[in-house]
Scaffold this motif. Sequence first.
Motif, PDB file in Angstrom:
ATOM      1  N   ALA A   1       0.819  -1.219   0.000  1.00 34.13           N
ATOM      2  CA  ALA A   1       0.000   0.000   0.000  1.00 34.13           C
ATOM      3  C   ALA A   1       0.847   1.261   0.000  1.00 34.13           C
ATOM      4  N   ASP A   2       2.079   1.191   0.500  1.00 37.44           N
ATOM      5  CA  ASP A   2       2.934   2.375   0.543  1.00 37.44           C
ATOM      6  C   ASP A   2       3.662   2.628  -0.773  1.00 37.44           C
TER       7      ASP A   2
ATOM      8  N   LEU B   1       0.316  -0.338  -9.176  1.00 37.24           N
ATOM      9  CA  LEU B   1      -0.015  -0.195 -10.598  1.00 37.24           C
ATOM     10  C   LEU B   1       0.563  -1.338 -11.422  1.00 37.24           C
ATOM     11  N   LEU B   2       1.778  -1.774 -11.101  1.00 32.25           N
ATOM     12  CA  LEU B   2       2.367  -2.911 -11.801  1.00 32.25           C
ATOM     13  C   LEU B   2       1.631  -4.219 -11.484  1.00 32.25           C
TER      14      LEU B   2
ATOM     15  N   LEU C   1      -0.047  -6.635 -14.188  1.00 30.66           N
ATOM     16  CA  LEU C   1       0.599  -7.936 -14.333  1.00 30.66           C
ATOM     17  C   LEU C   1      -0.253  -9.019 -15.001  1.00 30.66           C
ATOM     18  N   PRO C   2      -1.510  -9.202 -14.669  1.00 33.37           N
ATOM     19  CA  PRO C   2      -2.280 -10.287 -15.328  1.00 33.37           C
ATOM     20  C   PRO C   2      -2.466 -10.106 -16.832  1.00 33.37           C
ATOM     21  N   SER C   3      -2.379  -8.882 -17.325  1.00 33.62           N
ATOM     22  CA  SER C   3      -2.596  -8.681 -18.766  1.00 33.62           C
ATOM     23  C   SER C   3      -1.321  -8.853 -19.589  1.00 33.62           C
ATOM     24  N   LEU C   4      -0.190  -9.087 -18.940  1.00 33.03           N
ATOM     25  CA  LEU C   4       1.052  -9.237 -19.697  1.00 33.03           C
ATOM     26  C   LEU C   4       1.211 -10.625 -20.256  1.00 33.03           C
TER      27      LEU C   4
END
Length: 95
Positions: free
Chosen positions: A80-81, A87-88, A92-95
């Motif tokens: 969370a920090d 964002l990565l 990640l699942p769409s890569l």
Amino acid sequence: MGTVLPLPYFSKPRKQPFSANWAIDDRCRSFLIIRWTTWKVKTNSMQSFIALFLSLAIFTNSLQGTEFLQSIQSVFISNADFPIVILLLIRLPSL
């Protein structure tokens, strides 16, 4: 007692002119006609959105009852920090 003051001009009941009534009525009628035709055109394409949100609701309700949700949440909560990492992780699942 004191003197009675007359009511101000704006509080006196006035008759609305015929032309104002006609203009308001004509605008309402044309607004309703335009709104109805636009509504018919736009709602025909919303069937795919209804199917999307219905399937999303079923998926979300079924995911709430599993342990998989806590494992996914723990990864995001631990990062969370670090907004860039989050964002990565989303990407990640769409890569």
